[in-house]
Design an enzyme around this catalytic site. Sequence first.
Site, PDB file in Angstrom:
ATOM      1  N   CYS A   1     -10.931   3.066   0.215  1.00 51.02           N
ATOM      2  CA  CYS A   1      -9.684   3.440   0.185  1.00 51.02           C
ATOM      3  C   CYS A   1      -9.477   2.481   1.637  1.00 51.02           C
ATOM      4  O   CYS A   1     -10.163   2.570   2.677  1.00 51.02           O
ATOM      5  CB  CYS A   1      -9.401   4.394   0.424  1.00 51.02           C
TER       6      CYS A   1
ATOM      7  N   CYS B   1      -4.106  -1.247  -1.545  1.00 53.63           N
ATOM      8  CA  CYS B   1      -4.491   0.424  -1.942  1.00 53.63           C
ATOM      9  C   CYS B   1      -5.736  -0.014  -3.645  1.00 53.63           C
ATOM     10  O   CYS B   1      -5.339  -0.234  -4.366  1.00 53.63           O
ATOM     11  CB  CYS B   1      -3.204   0.592  -2.625  1.00 53.63           C
TER      12      CYS B   1
ATOM     13  N   HIS C   1      -7.174   3.230   4.379  1.00 55.76           N
ATOM     14  CA  HIS C   1      -6.649   3.525   5.311  1.00 55.76           C
ATOM     15  C   HIS C   1      -8.390   3.754   5.346  1.00 55.76           C
ATOM     16  O   HIS C   1      -8.391   3.742   7.339  1.00 55.76           O
ATOM     17  CB  HIS C   1      -6.807   4.762   5.178  1.00 55.76           C
TER      18      HIS C   1
ATOM     19  N   ASP D   1       0.688  -1.026   0.165  1.00 53.27           N
ATOM     20  CA  ASP D   1      -0.025  -0.059   0.020  1.00 53.27           C
ATOM     21  C   ASP D   1       0.954   1.117   0.042  1.00 53.27           C
ATOM     22  O   ASP D   1       2.075   1.047   0.318  1.00 53.27           O
ATOM     23  CB  ASP D   1      -1.115   0.071   0.971  1.00 53.27           C
ATOM     24  N   SER D   2       0.631   2.412  -0.067  1.00 49.97           N
ATOM     25  CA  SER D   2       0.686   4.057  -0.345  1.00 49.97           C
ATOM     26  C   SER D   2       1.596   3.878   1.200  1.00 49.97           C
ATOM     27  O   SER D   2       1.792   5.005   1.661  1.00 49.97           O
ATOM     28  CB  SER D   2       0.531   4.482  -0.571  1.00 49.97           C
TER      29      SER D   2
HETATM   30  N1  DGL Z   1      -4.918   3.651   0.935  1.00 51.06           N
HETATM   31  C1  DGL Z   1      -4.900   3.950  -0.432  1.00 51.06           C
HETATM   32  C2  DGL Z   1      -6.206   3.303  -0.815  1.00 51.06           C
HETATM   33  O1  DGL Z   1      -6.626   2.805  -0.611  1.00 51.06           O
HETATM   34  C3  DGL Z   1      -4.475   5.224  -0.240  1.00 51.06           C
HETATM   35  C4  DGL Z   1      -3.702   5.742   0.374  1.00 51.06           C
HETATM   36  C5  DGL Z   1      -2.662   7.319  -0.323  1.00 51.06           C
HETATM   37  O2  DGL Z   1      -4.167   8.173  -0.482  1.00 51.06           O
HETATM   38  O3  DGL Z   1      -2.758   7.570   0.125  1.00 51.06           O
HETATM   39  O4  DGL Z   1      -6.637   4.060  -2.156  1.00 51.06           O
END
Ligand code: DGL
Length: 271
Positions: A187, A73, A189, A10-11
């Site tokens: 997302c 992600c 997160h 992931d990022s």
């Molecule tokens: N966790 C990431 C997602 O599912 C993105 C977070 C980011 O903006 O880096 O999109």
Amino acid sequence: MDNRPIGVFDSGVGGLTAIPYILKELPNERLIYFGDTARTPYGSKATSTIKHFTKQIVDFLISKDVKMIVIACNTITSTCLTYLQKLYPEMPFIGIIEPAAFRASQICNEDNNIGIIATKVTTTEKTYINSIHKHNNTLNLFDKSCPIFVPLIEEGIINNDIMNLSIKYYLDDFVFNNKLDTLILGCTHYPLIRKTIQKLYPNLNIINPSFEIIKSVKSTLIEKNIFSTHPTYENIFYASDLSENFINMINSIFGEANVQISFKNFDLDEL
Ligand code: DGL
């Protein structure tokens, strides 16, 4: 049978929300996680930048001899899944969007109003809308990007007034004007603020892609016959910035679970 580890990335910390489900359902599997915490967030970056960073991470995971790669992600799945599948045709890649899109199409009908919250990139790419409509094009879909959530979550600002206000700022009109009854956390997160969202909007049925993805991970292991029977690795978590927050986040996600973990700082110069 294949005892090599599964790569997950992931990022930043978001992809960690898929890990407990994978480890619970597949206790024999070992994981190598990479969180690009030094360069997060990706969700407002140009596609070319995201592809560049993603290729570096995937090359790193392949150098660790992973048997499969889970893209935990949505932003990277939206922009890079097809690109990666073409670039590495032998490597199985699991994107996070399709399993949740399928789930939404299974549990909803045209009487439902489904909201998708995600990063700017994911909403611009319309990947959820296209994937869900491929299953059922009569469903009512609405999407909204919530760009402040990821930086706050990466800072560990999760369960307090700042986060409550941010959620209300983005979601009050979105939920009430569109009469939403279902919400997809588009997302990885966002499951970290799921409880707060649910508290503010108790009638919403929330779909969590970090949970749904386990079905695709399992079916790919079965289809390719690459289950692990005798794990020979420990779970390793790499971060390009091994911050206290990353470690705290892992500890809070795993709680008391008996998971073997080792942390490694990853110097970006090595990519
Ligand atoms: N966790 C990431 C997602 O599912 C993105 C977070 C980011 O903006 O880096 O999109």
